[in-house]
Design a protein around this motif. Structure first.
Motif, PDB file in Angstrom:
ATOM      1  N   LYS A 135     -70.503  46.345  -5.741  1.00 44.75           N
ATOM      2  CA  LYS A 135     -70.227  45.945  -7.126  1.00 44.75           C
ATOM      3  C   LYS A 135     -68.873  46.483  -7.577  1.00 44.75           C
ATOM      4  N   LEU A 136     -68.597  47.747  -7.221  1.00 44.26           N
ATOM      5  CA  LEU A 136     -67.299  48.320  -7.567  1.00 44.26           C
ATOM      6  C   LEU A 136     -66.171  47.586  -6.848  1.00 44.26           C
ATOM      7  N   ALA A 137     -66.424  47.244  -5.574  1.00 46.77           N
ATOM      8  CA  ALA A 137     -65.406  46.538  -4.794  1.00 46.77           C
ATOM      9  C   ALA A 137     -65.098  45.172  -5.403  1.00 46.77           C
ATOM     10  N   SER A 138     -66.101  44.529  -5.995  1.00 48.20           N
ATOM     11  CA  SER A 138     -65.888  43.202  -6.580  1.00 48.20           C
ATOM     12  C   SER A 138     -64.964  43.256  -7.789  1.00 48.20           C
ATOM     13  N   THR A 139     -64.793  44.436  -8.349  1.00 42.07           N
ATOM     14  CA  THR A 139     -63.899  44.568  -9.513  1.00 42.07           C
ATOM     15  C   THR A 139     -62.608  45.324  -9.186  1.00 42.07           C
ATOM     16  N   LYS A 140     -62.611  46.098  -8.069  1.00 40.80           N
ATOM     17  CA  LYS A 140     -61.465  46.966  -7.798  1.00 40.80           C
ATOM     18  C   LYS A 140     -60.727  46.652  -6.490  1.00 40.80           C
ATOM     19  N   ALA A 141     -61.271  45.748  -5.675  1.00 44.22           N
ATOM     20  CA  ALA A 141     -60.664  45.470  -4.374  1.00 44.22           C
ATOM     21  C   ALA A 141     -59.257  44.884  -4.521  1.00 44.22           C
ATOM     22  N   LYS A 142     -58.352  45.402  -3.680  1.00 44.11           N
ATOM     23  CA  LYS A 142     -56.983  44.904  -3.661  1.00 44.11           C
ATOM     24  C   LYS A 142     -56.804  43.980  -2.449  1.00 44.11           C
ATOM     25  N   LYS A 143     -55.627  43.371  -2.350  1.00 45.93           N
ATOM     26  CA  LYS A 143     -55.403  42.405  -1.268  1.00 45.93           C
ATOM     27  C   LYS A 143     -55.593  43.029   0.105  1.00 45.93           C
ATOM     28  N   ASN A 144     -55.078  44.251   0.307  1.00 47.47           N
ATOM     29  CA  ASN A 144     -55.228  44.881   1.622  1.00 47.47           C
ATOM     30  C   ASN A 144     -56.688  45.217   1.910  1.00 47.47           C
ATOM     31  N   ASP A 145     -57.473  45.503   0.865  1.00 46.46           N
ATOM     32  CA  ASP A 145     -58.904  45.750   1.058  1.00 46.46           C
ATOM     33  C   ASP A 145     -59.590  44.479   1.554  1.00 46.46           C
ATOM     34  N   LEU A 146     -59.280  43.357   0.915  1.00 45.08           N
ATOM     35  CA  LEU A 146     -59.868  42.076   1.318  1.00 45.08           C
ATOM     36  C   LEU A 146     -59.445  41.705   2.735  1.00 45.08           C
ATOM     37  N   LYS A 218     -77.423  33.624  10.895  1.00 45.64           N
ATOM     38  CA  LYS A 218     -77.928  33.951   9.560  1.00 45.64           C
ATOM     39  C   LYS A 218     -77.458  35.332   9.139  1.00 45.64           C
ATOM     40  N   ASP A 219     -77.445  36.274  10.098  1.00 48.97           N
ATOM     41  CA  ASP A 219     -76.969  37.621   9.805  1.00 48.97           C
ATOM     42  C   ASP A 219     -75.487  37.591   9.442  1.00 48.97           C
ATOM     43  N   LEU A 220     -74.723  36.803  10.189  1.00 49.82           N
ATOM     44  CA  LEU A 220     -73.287  36.689   9.913  1.00 49.82           C
ATOM     45  C   LEU A 220     -73.047  36.017   8.559  1.00 49.82           C
ATOM     46  N   ASP A 221     -73.900  35.038   8.229  1.00 55.54           N
ATOM     47  CA  ASP A 221     -73.755  34.342   6.952  1.00 55.54           C
ATOM     48  C   ASP A 221     -73.891  35.303   5.767  1.00 55.54           C
ATOM     49  N   THR A 222     -74.797  36.278   5.875  1.00 60.29           N
ATOM     50  CA  THR A 222     -74.962  37.223   4.763  1.00 60.29           C
ATOM     51  C   THR A 222     -73.714  38.081   4.589  1.00 60.29           C
ATOM     52  N   HIS A 223     -73.075  38.450   5.698  1.00 61.82           N
ATOM     53  CA  HIS A 223     -71.834  39.205   5.609  1.00 61.82           C
ATOM     54  C   HIS A 223     -70.726  38.342   4.988  1.00 61.82           C
ATOM     55  N   GLU A 224     -70.721  37.064   5.355  1.00 63.54           N
ATOM     56  CA  GLU A 224     -69.755  36.135   4.774  1.00 63.54           C
ATOM     57  C   GLU A 224     -69.961  36.028   3.259  1.00 63.54           C
ATOM     58  N   GLU A 225     -71.218  35.974   2.829  1.00 63.71           N
ATOM     59  CA  GLU A 225     -71.530  35.883   1.401  1.00 63.71           C
ATOM     60  C   GLU A 225     -71.083  37.143   0.660  1.00 63.71           C
ATOM     61  N   ILE A 226     -71.259  38.294   1.302  1.00 58.76           N
ATOM     62  CA  ILE A 226     -70.805  39.546   0.687  1.00 58.76           C
ATOM     63  C   ILE A 226     -69.293  39.509   0.484  1.00 58.76           C
ATOM     64  N   PHE A 227     -68.583  39.085   1.522  1.00 54.10           N
ATOM     65  CA  PHE A 227     -67.117  39.037   1.449  1.00 54.10           C
ATOM     66  C   PHE A 227     -66.646  38.052   0.369  1.00 54.10           C
ATOM     67  N   VAL A 228     -67.234  36.855   0.344  1.00 51.29           N
ATOM     68  CA  VAL A 228     -66.823  35.834  -0.635  1.00 51.29           C
ATOM     69  C   VAL A 228     -67.083  36.318  -2.060  1.00 51.29           C
ATOM     70  N   ALA A 229     -68.229  36.976  -2.273  1.00 45.99           N
ATOM     71  CA  ALA A 229     -68.560  37.471  -3.613  1.00 45.99           C
ATOM     72  C   ALA A 229     -67.565  38.533  -4.067  1.00 45.99           C
ATOM     73  N   ILE A 230     -67.154  39.398  -3.154  1.00 40.96           N
ATOM     74  CA  ILE A 230     -66.165  40.430  -3.503  1.00 40.96           C
ATOM     75  C   ILE A 230     -64.818  39.778  -3.791  1.00 40.96           C
ATOM     76  N   ARG A 231     -64.448  38.821  -2.948  1.00 44.21           N
ATOM     77  CA  ARG A 231     -63.157  38.135  -3.133  1.00 44.21           C
ATOM     78  C   ARG A 231     -63.114  37.373  -4.460  1.00 44.21           C
ATOM     79  N   ASN A 232     -64.279  36.846  -4.875  1.00 46.98           N
ATOM     80  CA  ASN A 232     -64.355  36.084  -6.121  1.00 46.98           C
ATOM     81  C   ASN A 232     -64.674  36.955  -7.333  1.00 46.98           C
ATOM     82  N   HIS A 233     -64.733  38.260  -7.109  1.00 48.68           N
ATOM     83  CA  HIS A 233     -65.007  39.221  -8.182  1.00 48.68           C
ATOM     84  C   HIS A 233     -66.326  38.910  -8.907  1.00 48.68           C
ATOM     85  N   ASN A 234     -67.351  38.552  -8.107  1.00 47.51           N
ATOM     86  CA  ASN A 234     -68.653  38.174  -8.656  1.00 47.51           C
ATOM     87  C   ASN A 234     -69.664  39.267  -8.316  1.00 47.51           C
TER      88      ASN A 234
END
Length: 266
Positions: A135-146, A218-234
């Motif tokens: 949750k913190l990453a979704s609001t504080k992540a910078k480009k190098n973090d992503l 399916k396991d990889l998809d959940t990691h993809e969803e985590i990444f997309v949510a952080i990138r979209n600040h959701n």
């Protein structure tokens, strides 16, 4: 009167506060059965009875020889596995991977395992920490973090393609640590790190069972969803993705525990 005289005649200077000659000794902590078992196994390894690469007897045999319960043996083996002295190979047994010369207080590790039955509390703590960090990453992540998270995710895809269990687990760890780092909270980050290290050994056992690879996408998809949510600040989406990820892990671990039980009773 005699009693009073004898009391007064005692050498009181030995009991004065701050006297460094007081006859007190450090009280050793009470050892549990699991601690005794772990120490005996380490001793046997050091004496060469079980060299690196050799297999330990089954839990049932160890329990019978030591006249203890299999639960106590299991706790001792888990502690030795956490510190890397032994490793569990699914369907094959337990093998020695270190010579037992590590300078570590095994009693503390055993106590840790005994206080967290089946590692459930460790997984639970890891899940809650990861939700907070994501949750913190979704609001504080910078480009190098992503970028770092994306690199770890791509490594996971590659390792799935070549079915390299160890590398997949390593990339998985880097992914979760990269998400934690993107939260920019060093205190929470350092709290999460040991939890990931402890649970990763159990994850490797699960992957080695083989059934995880049937659901790798399916396991990889959940990691993809985590990444997309952080990138979209959701933050809401990232919480849902983390919980889904741990729900899948719960199913994997249940399958693993059932397989271990079948192996031990066979």
């Amino acid at each position: 009167v005699l009693c009073c005289f004898l009391f007064v005649a005692l050498p009181l200077h030995r009991y004065e506060y701050g006297d460094h000659n007081m006859p007190f000794q450090e009280i050793a902590p009470r050892k549990t059965k699991a601690m005794h078992i772990a120490e005996q196994i380490i001793s046997a390894i050091k004496q060469g009875e079980y060299p690196v690469g050799s297999q330990l007897p089954p839990e049932r045999q160890i329990a019978e020889e030591m006249k203890v319960s299999r639960n106590s043996v299991r706790e001792a083996l888990r502690a030795l596995q956490i510190i890397g002295i032994i490793e569990s190979r699914a369907g094959m047994g337990t093998y020695i991977c270190e010579n037992g010369e590590k300078s570590i207080d095994i009693s503390k590790v055993v106590a840790f395992v005994e206080g967290n039955k089946d590692l459930f509390e460790i997984w639970e703590a890891r899940q809650e920490l990861e939700i907070t960090l994501a949750k913190l990453a979704s609001t504080k992540a910078k480009k190098n973090d992503l970028d770092n998270i994306a690199i770890a995710l791509e490594a996971m895809r590659t390792d799935i393609a070549i079915a390299d269990n160890a590398k997949y687990l390593e990339a998985n760890m880097i992914f979760h640590l990269s998400v934690a780092k993107a939260a920019h909270n060093s205190v929470l980050m350092e709290a999460l790190r040991p939890l990931i290290e402890v649970t990763s050994r159990q994850l490797l056992d699960e992957i080695d069972l083989g059934y995880t690879w049937q659901k790798e996408q399916k396991d990889l998809d959940t990691h993809e969803e985590i990444f997309v949510a952080i990138r979209n600040h959701n933050s809401d989406s990232v919480c849902k993705a983390i919980r889904l990820h741990f729900d899948l892990l719960d199913k994997y671990r249940k399958r693993y525990d059932d397989s271990e039980e079948l192996r031990e009773t066979a």
